[in-house]
Design a protein around this motif. Structure first.
Motif, PDB file in Angstrom:
ATOM      1  N   ASP A 193     -12.413  31.764  50.685  1.00  0.00           N
ATOM      2  CA  ASP A 193     -13.612  32.295  51.349  1.00  0.00           C
ATOM      3  C   ASP A 193     -14.360  33.209  50.369  1.00  0.00           C
ATOM      4  O   ASP A 193     -13.814  34.228  49.928  1.00  0.00           O
ATOM      5  CB  ASP A 193     -13.153  33.087  52.594  1.00  0.00           C
ATOM      6  CG  ASP A 193     -14.321  33.558  53.435  1.00  0.00           C
ATOM      7  OD1 ASP A 193     -15.429  33.703  52.887  1.00  0.00           O
ATOM      8  OD2 ASP A 193     -14.113  33.779  54.643  1.00  0.00           O
ATOM      9  N   SER A 207     -14.381  29.331  62.250  1.00  0.00           N
ATOM     10  CA  SER A 207     -15.719  29.687  61.771  1.00  0.00           C
ATOM     11  C   SER A 207     -16.465  30.588  62.747  1.00  0.00           C
ATOM     12  O   SER A 207     -17.315  31.371  62.344  1.00  0.00           O
ATOM     13  CB  SER A 207     -16.528  28.428  61.480  1.00  0.00           C
ATOM     14  OG  SER A 207     -16.706  27.720  62.678  1.00  0.00           O
ATOM     15  N   ARG A 209     -15.479  33.122  64.025  1.00  0.00           N
ATOM     16  CA  ARG A 209     -15.181  34.527  63.696  1.00  0.00           C
ATOM     17  C   ARG A 209     -15.849  34.970  62.395  1.00  0.00           C
ATOM     18  O   ARG A 209     -15.708  36.109  61.988  1.00  0.00           O
ATOM     19  CB  ARG A 209     -13.669  34.717  63.522  1.00  0.00           C
ATOM     20  CG  ARG A 209     -12.907  34.457  64.774  1.00  0.00           C
ATOM     21  CD  ARG A 209     -11.580  35.202  64.670  1.00  0.00           C
ATOM     22  NE  ARG A 209     -10.566  34.501  65.441  1.00  0.00           N
ATOM     23  CZ  ARG A 209      -9.283  34.502  65.148  1.00  0.00           C
ATOM     24  NH1 ARG A 209      -8.854  35.137  64.088  1.00  0.00           N
ATOM     25  NH2 ARG A 209      -8.419  33.857  65.895  1.00  0.00           N
ATOM     26  N   TYR A 210     -16.511  34.044  61.703  1.00  0.00           N
ATOM     27  CA  TYR A 210     -17.073  34.397  60.394  1.00  0.00           C
ATOM     28  C   TYR A 210     -18.386  35.192  60.496  1.00  0.00           C
ATOM     29  O   TYR A 210     -18.920  35.615  59.494  1.00  0.00           O
ATOM     30  CB  TYR A 210     -17.308  33.144  59.541  1.00  0.00           C
ATOM     31  CG  TYR A 210     -16.026  32.509  59.002  1.00  0.00           C
ATOM     32  CD1 TYR A 210     -14.794  33.110  59.194  1.00  0.00           C
ATOM     33  CD2 TYR A 210     -16.065  31.319  58.303  1.00  0.00           C
ATOM     34  CE1 TYR A 210     -13.636  32.535  58.711  1.00  0.00           C
ATOM     35  CE2 TYR A 210     -14.909  30.718  57.812  1.00  0.00           C
ATOM     36  CZ  TYR A 210     -13.693  31.339  58.022  1.00  0.00           C
ATOM     37  OH  TYR A 210     -12.546  30.771  57.541  1.00  0.00           O
ATOM     38  N   GLY A 214     -21.222  32.622  58.763  1.00  0.00           N
ATOM     39  CA  GLY A 214     -20.345  31.500  59.079  1.00  0.00           C
ATOM     40  C   GLY A 214     -20.880  30.161  58.598  1.00  0.00           C
ATOM     41  O   GLY A 214     -20.168  29.381  57.959  1.00  0.00           O
TER      42      GLY A 214
END
Ligand SMILES: C[S@@+](CC[C@H](N)C(=O)[O-])C[C@H]1O[C@@H](n2cnc3c(N)ncnc32)[C@H](O)[C@@H]1O
Length: 447
Positions: A193, A207, A209-210, A214
């Motif tokens: 990442d 994703s 949570r990105y 994201g």
């Protein structure tokens, strides 16, 4: 032991003398903003951007002190925790002789690349030769931890061929620039990442949570399917060669020296005129883990072992069995009392913090040995949390420095917006939001 802080009147940009007299009058740390104190330097320093590195020092800090303290041309400047060479690069540009040390081989490489003058035409020729030859070469793939987890087979093959071509086509002088650019390429084409310093594999299932970035992270993952690895490498080398040339005139070599361990500098007593440094933090920084993919591809982790590098890294999170049972106190009453409290909650964290202070004591003693009487030391360090306790690292390091033979002339506090690798771990590691910047002076040496 938290420092009292005196804020400056809004909008004020005082000179160093004014800051010192303000500190003398109240002995509270003076709050400053280095971005405002030293807003911009021209020409822009492109060289700082040749490779990412965790917790790089805010460049305005060395720029401010080099301008304010006016060291003589040719003076020896030491950064014993040089990281990616932020201070040493600025020192070289200011006409000083840079000397440094770092236990992380990647840090030493990036610093070397910044300080080695290049011939851009020759770099162009060497790059062209690599591009011509690499497809025909057998891939040279070193020991990289969990290679298949971080790289597709196609990408590993191309990286291996590029590595073989670099070894064949590049002169010794330009090797640091090419190796650094290769390392930056490795980061760009791995499954890690890009938002995080420590490698964490991009996981499409997570994703959501990105957050805001994201989509960007997922697009990057998709691009890796067909990424042209050699084209990425070509563009990074070209860009880095331009970045370094911006501030380097002609072919002039800057003499520099870089050692491995701040506790064992191969330097004569009292030979250093000025030092500027930001030491590692206790337990909060995972420099070696953050560099692991690059270290592997650069050939620094034979048998896929990171431990030999970690073992010399101050602030490390893993202690050897023999280190865990060592119970030597730091000799600082407040520190030993706090360590006892931490030990009651988390004995391992207490040992890690204790070891950190003992090793920093040794590093500061070595620094005191090599600095001449009256020499200035700029020490940049922030507090953090250890097992949920506030750990006043600045106050402890100031005390260790005092015992090593330094006197405090100024204590500044700056709020920092972002320093890479400040990962919050289980709500116990903490995020560093303020940094203390000490101006210390080496006192007379006892005879
Ligand atoms: C806060 S970082 C320095 C960042 C640097 N100022 C920059 O701008 O990139 C601290 C550095 O101390 C290094 N370090 C840890 N233990 C060390 C040791 N025993 N000797 C020398 N350097 C060490 C780490 O590898 C890390 O690069």
């Amino acid at each position: 032991m938290t420092a009292r802080v005196e804020p400056l009147p809004h909008g004020e940009r005082p000179a160093l003398d004014t800051l010192i007299s303000r500190f003398d009058s109240g002995s509270a740390a003076v709050e400053v903003n280095f971005r405002r104190l030293m807003p911009s330097v021209t020409p822009p320093r492109g060289g700082h951007a040749i490779h990412p590195y965790p917790a790089k020092l805010l460049v305005n800090i060395p720029q401010f002190f080099l301008a304010a303290l006016c060291p003589d041309h040719g003076d020896k400047l030491l950064d014993p925790f040089c990281g990616s060479g932020t201070v040493l690069y600025e020192a070289a540009l200011a006409g000083l002789r840079p000397l440094g040390s770092d236990s992380n081989p990647l840090a030493r490489l990036v610093t070397r690349a910044k300080l080695t003058s290049i011939n851009r035409d020759v770099v162009g020729d060497e790059l062209a030769l690599i591009m011509q030859r690499y497809p025909m070469l057998a891939p040279d793939i070193p020991d990289v931890i969990n290679l298949d987890y971080w790289f597709s087979d196609r990408i590993s093959q191309t990286l291996g061929k590029l590595r073989a071509a670099i070894a064949q086509c590049v002169s010794t002088r330009h090797r640091p620039l090419f190796d650094v650019s290769f390392s930056a390429t490795v980061k760009r084409v791995s499954y890690a990442d890009p938002r995080l310093s420590v490698p964490v594999k991009i996981n499409p299932a997570r994703s959501a949570r990105y957050g805001a970035k994201g989509d960007e992270v997922l697009r990057r993952l998709a691009r890796l399917e067909n990424v042209d690895v050699a084209a990425v490498f070509w563009s990074i080398v070209s860009q880095n060669s331009r970045r370094l040339r911006q501030v380097r005139e002609g072919d002039a070599e800057i003499p520099f020296t870089i050692f491995d361990d701040a506790r064992a500098l191969n330097l004569a007593d009292a030979s250093i005129d000025i030092a500027i440094t930001s030491p590692p933090y206790v337990g909060a920084q995972k420099y070696i883990r953050a560099s692991s993919l690059s270290l592997g591809w650069l050939g620094f982790t034979p048998e896929c072992k990171l431990r030999p590098h970690e073992r010399v890294s101050i602030g490390r999170e893993h202690l050897g069995a023999e280190e865990i049972w060592q119970t030597e106190g730091t000799g600082i009453l407040a520190a030993d009392a706090l360590l006892d409290e931490i030990a009651a909650r988390n004995p391992l964290r207490a040992r890690i913090a204790q070891r950190y202070l003992l090793e920093m004591r040794d590093a500061l003693a070595e620094l005191a040995r090599v600095m001449r009487t009256g020499a200035d030391l700029i020490l940049v360090v922030g507090p953090n949390l250890v097992a949920g306790f506030e750990f006043p690292t600045p106050a402890f390091l100031e005390e260790l420095a005092r015992r090593a033979g330094f006197a405090t002339h100024l204590h500044l506090i700056d709020s920092i917006e972002s320093r890479g690798l400040m990962t919050k771990r289980n709500r116990t590691a903490g995020v560093i939001q303020q940094e203390s910047v000490f101006l210390l002076k080496r006192g007379p040496v006892d005879v």
